[in-house]
Design a protein around this motif. Structure first.
Motif, mmCIF file in Angstrom:
data_model
loop_
_atom_site.group_PDB
_atom_site.id
_atom_site.type_symbol
_atom_site.label_atom_id
_atom_site.label_comp_id
_atom_site.label_asym_id
_atom_site.label_seq_id
_atom_site.Cartn_x
_atom_site.Cartn_y
_atom_site.Cartn_z
ATOM 1 N N THR A 1 0.845 -1.192 0.000
ATOM 2 C CA THR A 1 0.000 0.000 0.000
ATOM 3 C C THR A 1 0.875 1.234 0.000
ATOM 4 O O THR A 1 1.863 1.312 0.743
ATOM 5 C CB THR A 1 -0.914 0.029 1.233
ATOM 6 O OG1 THR A 1 -1.731 -1.149 1.234
ATOM 7 C CG2 THR A 1 -1.822 1.248 1.212
ATOM 8 N N ALA A 2 0.514 2.200 -0.838
ATOM 9 C CA ALA A 2 1.283 3.439 -0.946
ATOM 10 C C ALA A 2 0.338 4.556 -1.378
ATOM 11 O O ALA A 2 -0.763 4.305 -1.871
ATOM 12 C CB ALA A 2 2.416 3.277 -1.955
ATOM 13 N N PRO A 3 0.729 5.816 -1.201
ATOM 14 C CA PRO A 3 -0.108 6.930 -1.678
ATOM 15 C C PRO A 3 -0.329 6.850 -3.189
ATOM 16 O O PRO A 3 0.530 6.397 -3.933
ATOM 17 C CB PRO A 3 0.708 8.172 -1.301
ATOM 18 C CG PRO A 3 1.597 7.727 -0.178
ATOM 19 C CD PRO A 3 1.927 6.300 -0.462
ATOM 20 N N ARG A 4 -1.489 7.317 -3.637
ATOM 21 C CA ARG A 4 -1.789 7.289 -5.069
ATOM 22 C C ARG A 4 -0.833 8.155 -5.865
ATOM 23 O O ARG A 4 -0.637 7.929 -7.063
ATOM 24 C CB ARG A 4 -3.226 7.768 -5.302
ATOM 25 C CG ARG A 4 -4.275 6.842 -4.750
ATOM 26 C CD ARG A 4 -5.668 7.362 -5.019
ATOM 27 N NE ARG A 4 -5.878 8.717 -4.490
ATOM 28 C CZ ARG A 4 -7.050 9.332 -4.477
ATOM 29 N NH1 ARG A 4 -8.117 8.706 -4.959
ATOM 30 N NH2 ARG A 4 -7.179 10.547 -3.985
ATOM 31 N N VAL A 5 -0.260 9.186 -5.223
ATOM 32 C CA VAL A 5 0.631 10.087 -5.951
ATOM 33 C C VAL A 5 2.067 9.577 -5.990
ATOM 34 O O VAL A 5 2.951 10.240 -6.532
ATOM 35 C CB VAL A 5 0.601 11.495 -5.319
ATOM 36 C CG1 VAL A 5 -0.761 12.109 -5.476
ATOM 37 C CG2 VAL A 5 1.030 11.455 -3.855
ATOM 38 N N LEU A 6 2.309 8.396 -5.416
ATOM 39 C CA LEU A 6 3.668 7.835 -5.425
ATOM 40 C C LEU A 6 4.124 7.605 -6.854
ATOM 41 O O LEU A 6 3.412 7.024 -7.675
ATOM 42 C CB LEU A 6 3.693 6.517 -4.662
ATOM 43 C CG LEU A 6 5.092 5.902 -4.503
ATOM 44 C CD1 LEU A 6 5.813 6.559 -3.339
ATOM 45 C CD2 LEU A 6 5.023 4.400 -4.314
ATOM 46 N N ARG A 7 5.330 8.045 -7.163
ATOM 47 C CA ARG A 7 5.852 7.905 -8.511
ATOM 48 C C ARG A 7 6.599 6.574 -8.656
ATOM 49 O O ARG A 7 7.103 6.006 -7.684
ATOM 50 C CB ARG A 7 6.769 9.077 -8.862
ATOM 51 C CG ARG A 7 6.040 10.425 -8.815
ATOM 52 C CD ARG A 7 6.869 11.526 -9.432
ATOM 53 N NE ARG A 7 6.216 12.821 -9.302
ATOM 54 C CZ ARG A 7 5.280 13.277 -10.138
ATOM 55 N NH1 ARG A 7 4.889 12.520 -11.159
ATOM 56 N NH2 ARG A 7 4.741 14.467 -9.959
ATOM 57 N N ILE A 8 6.656 6.124 -9.879
ATOM 58 C CA ILE A 8 7.267 4.819 -10.159
ATOM 59 C C ILE A 8 8.738 4.798 -9.778
ATOM 60 O O ILE A 8 9.276 3.742 -9.400
ATOM 61 C CB ILE A 8 7.072 4.454 -11.647
ATOM 62 C CG1 ILE A 8 5.580 4.251 -11.940
ATOM 63 C CG2 ILE A 8 7.851 3.198 -12.022
ATOM 64 C CD1 ILE A 8 4.927 3.173 -11.111
ATOM 65 N N HIS A 9 9.421 5.924 -9.861
ATOM 66 C CA HIS A 9 10.843 5.904 -9.486
ATOM 67 C C HIS A 9 11.026 5.561 -8.016
ATOM 68 O O HIS A 9 12.078 5.036 -7.607
ATOM 69 C CB HIS A 9 11.525 7.228 -9.850
ATOM 70 C CG HIS A 9 11.265 8.356 -8.897
ATOM 71 N ND1 HIS A 9 11.952 8.501 -7.715
ATOM 72 C CD2 HIS A 9 10.413 9.404 -8.967
ATOM 73 C CE1 HIS A 9 11.530 9.582 -7.095
ATOM 74 N NE2 HIS A 9 10.593 10.142 -7.833
ATOM 75 N N LYS A 10 9.981 5.791 -7.181
ATOM 76 C CA LYS A 10 10.049 5.371 -5.787
ATOM 77 C C LYS A 10 9.915 3.852 -5.670
ATOM 78 O O LYS A 10 10.508 3.228 -4.788
ATOM 79 C CB LYS A 10 8.932 6.059 -4.985
ATOM 80 C CG LYS A 10 9.113 7.555 -4.836
ATOM 81 C CD LYS A 10 10.328 7.879 -3.995
ATOM 82 C CE LYS A 10 10.457 9.366 -3.769
ATOM 83 N NZ LYS A 10 11.676 9.684 -2.977
#
Length: 754
Positions: free
Chosen positions: A649-658
């Motif tokens: 689970t992660a924030p929806r705004v998390l970017r793929i580079h993360k």
């Protein structure tokens, strides 16, 4: 009059059960002109001509405002803007030094006509759009009619509530109205200094209800002494009343379509009616019959104005022409002709006529024939076509081909689209000009000129996914942004993308919350000053504030409350063209005012409670989760072997580079630190995905070392498509995954060839 729904908006009755709405209106010009079509005109002439200002013209517009124009031989100048209505202004009349206006917001307002825009009273008795007003010039009586099938008569001196009401039940009877003070009535304190106050107290006057109208009322007219009132609408018949008692005198039939305009002579004996059947009828109320019919238009008649002697009528309507017709000889002349329907007429003496049309301009036309003879025709008594009006086969020649004066109106927005980043809106106005707006700053960013709207929309398309946290419409001619709680708090973004100074890479901000803070920054500053000067001020003192998931210092020194937090540039609203807000508190009705005119004293009675909670305490709730669940698996056919990850689970705004960083640190490096010589990689990483701990700039020293030494490449895929590092999880779900179940991601680890 047709109802126009706002984009993404529900009905008023549906919204009443939800939290109160906050709307802000953004512009890119000052208040010197209207932003939309002018619906009504009212002219004041100074018979003494004490100053060089001979005449004053009042205009009411679909942008919800009225304006006062001083008319001189040299120029036409806007001297005041009257802003309080929250919807279209449909009619306005002047009685003495009092300006009376009615609106689609179901209210009637009175103003100090020659002030800087002071609203003195608000009447809230109507249940629907108020379309028409009529005045008795020698008394203080005003009549109003609207879509609710209601007609009210008001006494401006005594009138705390209506004197008489004509309602929509089909039985003619008189009933007293229970004077409880609830459900509308009279606001005696909707002034410019405090328009947000809407207290409605029980009044001493008991109004009378007269039941008669069954359908919508489009037009009302009253004679000068207030003894005769005429109303008409969708019933296709005229109803004549005694406004002093509320009794119905007669009902006159003859029109075959809706009655759209009325004019009554000084005595109250003769009445003119204009209809959607294109016919103008002259009625003798004493004989209770139609004495003449005038067919001078080819389509609906929407506006009528008679000269002072009631011997000539000026008419306009849907056929975009204005005609002057002698009521006795039936001779008619074409005053002017355009391309847009005529909405309102105001004679200016015996020589000039002011015309308002839907082309967004008010024009002054001569009504006296020039040296070049204009053509005239004899008005028929049956509907006609323009061909039958021609003289000897020649087209009709208007009295004037060019207006003597033009009051311009800013081109209204006729088309808009919200871009995918949910921060910008692309618009197109009546002049064809395409503009880009940044709604989180309330300003116009780029003027593209007269270009293709569709091409620019395609050019600006971005594959990003942001929740719909606001709705927008252009009903008032400019952009109106609607915020509804809790939906307006549904969108987040990284503070670094908003260029917040000193923000860490992991800090997230809420778009709705930060927009509110920017919008109300002036109000917050005023409130802060009042709180500091108040001896019993008890604002909570805190050195940091919760934004998203991380607490950050607002400044290097302690601050008082959220109102002291600086507004970042991405949410700094323009002071050159300050927005107006429309909202309502827990008491009274809606109100509208420029944001810079708020004094900081407005409280929970005047502003929505959810708005105050967000501004003063940083408290707000979101309608839906800001998290996104996904599974992370090794890509099929990869040369390295790892254990399958569980649900993350992660924030929806998390970017793929993360996600790439997560794979690099939690899967690759953990294994390499144990066995740097192995050919296969494995891990038993935790299912608790915590991207906020993975700061690229502050990664472990070993991260960069092993990445450089081993040369591993990490790709994240979805549906066999390699994802760009700058894409967010929400974007991947909407444009790549396209399913409602949990997102399935794969990572592919390969060795670079040396």
């Amino acid at each position: 009059m047709h109802r126009v729904g706002s984009t993404g908006n529900g009905s008023t009755s549906a919204r009443a059960k939800r939290e109160r709405r906050l709307t802000y209106i953004i512009r890119d010009t000052d208040d010197s002109n209207h932003y939309s079509t002018v619906n009504c005109l009212s002219l004041y002439s100074d018979p003494a001509h004490v100053t060089e200002v001979k005449d004053v013209l009042f205009t009411g517009s679909r942008d919800g405002t009225l304006k006062r124009w001083e008319l001189t031989d040299a120029a036409t100048t806007c001297c005041a803007t009257f802003e309080s209505h929250t919807d279209w202004v449909n009619d306005a009349l002047l009685i003495g030094d009092v300006l009376v206006s009615c609106s689609s917001d179901s209210t009637i307002k009175t103003w100090k006509a020659f002030s800087d825009g002071v609203c003195t009273k608000t009447f809230r008795q109507h249940s629907d759009y108020v379309l028409s007003l009529a005045i008795a010039k020698k008394t203080n009586a005003i009549a109003s009619g609207g879509l609710g099938g209601e007609v009210f008569v008001w006494d401006l001196e005594a009138a705390n509530v209506p004197m008489v009401k004509f309602s929509d039940n089909g039985v003619d009877s008189v009933e007293p109205v229970n004077n409880t003070g609830h459900g509308g009535g009279f606001d005696n304190n909707s002034t410019c200094s405090d328009p947000t106050s809407n207290a409605e107290e029980p009044q001493g006057f008991m109004p009378i209800t007269v039941k008669g109208h069954k359908e919508s009322v489009y037009a009302v007219a009253m004679n000068d002494v207030g003894t005769v009132l005429v109303s008409g609408g969708t019933e296709k018949a005229l109803r004549v009343w005694d406004p002093r008692t509320g009794t119905k005198s007669m009902k006159l039939r003859g029109h075959s379509d809706n009655i759209r305009a009325l004019a009554l002579d000084e005595s109250g004996r003769k009445c003119l009616s204009g209809s959607s059947d294109s016919i103008i009828r002259l009625w003798d109320l004493g004989q209770q019959r139609c004495v003449h019919s005038y067919a001078v238009h080819t389509d609906s008649v929407w506006a009528l104005a008679a000269n002072s002697s009631f011997t000539c009528v000026y008419s306009g309507g849907r056929d975009a022409s204005v005609c002057a017709t002698n009521l006795n000889s039936r001779e008619s002349s074409l005053v002017c002709s355009g391309k847009h329907p005529v909405l309102s007429l105001a004679p200016n003496g015996d020589n000039w006529l002011w015309v308002a049309s839907s082309e967004c301009a008010v024009q002054k036309w001569s009504i006296k024939s020039k040296a070049q003879k204009s053509s005239s025709f004899l008005a028929g008594s049956v509907p006609c076509t323009r061909a039958t009006m021609c003289t000897e086969g020649s087209p009709l020649i208007p009295i004037s081909t060019e207006p003597a004066c033009v009051i311009p109106v800013n081109p209204q927005i006729v088309r808009h689209t919200v871009l995918n980043d949910r921060r910008h809106i692309l618009t197109k106005d009546m002049a064809g000009v395409v503009k880009l707006w940044e709604i989180t700053k309330g300003e116009m960013k780029v003027n593209y000129g007269d270009i293709s709207f569709e091409d620019k929309e395609k050019e600006l398309f971005e594959m990003v996914s942001v929740p719909a946290w606001f709705t927008a419409d252009s009903r008032l001619g400019c952009l109106s942004i609607h915020l509804d709680s809790p939906q307006c708090f549904a969108a987040e973004m990284y503070a670094a993308d908003a260029q917040v100074p000193g923000a860490s890479e992991e800090l997230k901000i809420n778009l709705g919350h930060e927009t509110l803070r920017g919008l109300f920054s002036h109000w917050l500053a005023c409130r802060e000053k009042k709180t500091e000067s108040s001896p019993d001020g008890n604002e909570d003192t805190q050195n940091n504030c919760n934004i998203g998931e991380e607490k950050v210092m607002a400044s290097n020194s302690p601050v008082k409350g959220r109102s002291s937090l600086p507004v970042c540039s991405a949410f700094d609203f323009s002071s050159a063209y300050p927005p107006s807000i429309i909202t309502e508190g827990s008491e009274g009705g809606t109100w509208r005012r420029k944001i810079i005119d708020l004094s900081g004293t407005e409280d929970e009675k005047e502003l929505p409670a959810w708005c105050l909670d967000a501004l003063l305490h940083g408290k707000f709730s979101t309608k839906e989760s800001t998290k996104c669940s996904f599974h992370l698996h090794p890509y099929e056919g990869t040369t390295v072997q790892v254990q399958t990850q569980g649900k993350l689970t992660a924030p929806r705004v998390l970017r793929i580079h993360k996600v790439i960083t997560y794979v690099h640190e939690r899967i690759v490096l953990d294994k390499l630190l144990v066995d740097s010589n192995t050919d296969s990689l494995g891990t038993s990483a935790s299912n608790n995905f915590q991207p906020e701990t993975l700061n690229v700039k502050d990664s472990r020293p070993s991260t960069r070392y092993w990445h450089e030494k081993t040369g591993f490449n990490i790709d994240i895929l979805c549906n066999n498509q390699v994802l760009r590092p700058d894409m967010t999880l929400a974007t991947v779900r909407q444009y790549i995954w396209k399913k409602s179940d949990d997102l399935q991601l794969h990572f592919r680890i390969t060795l670079e060839e040396k």
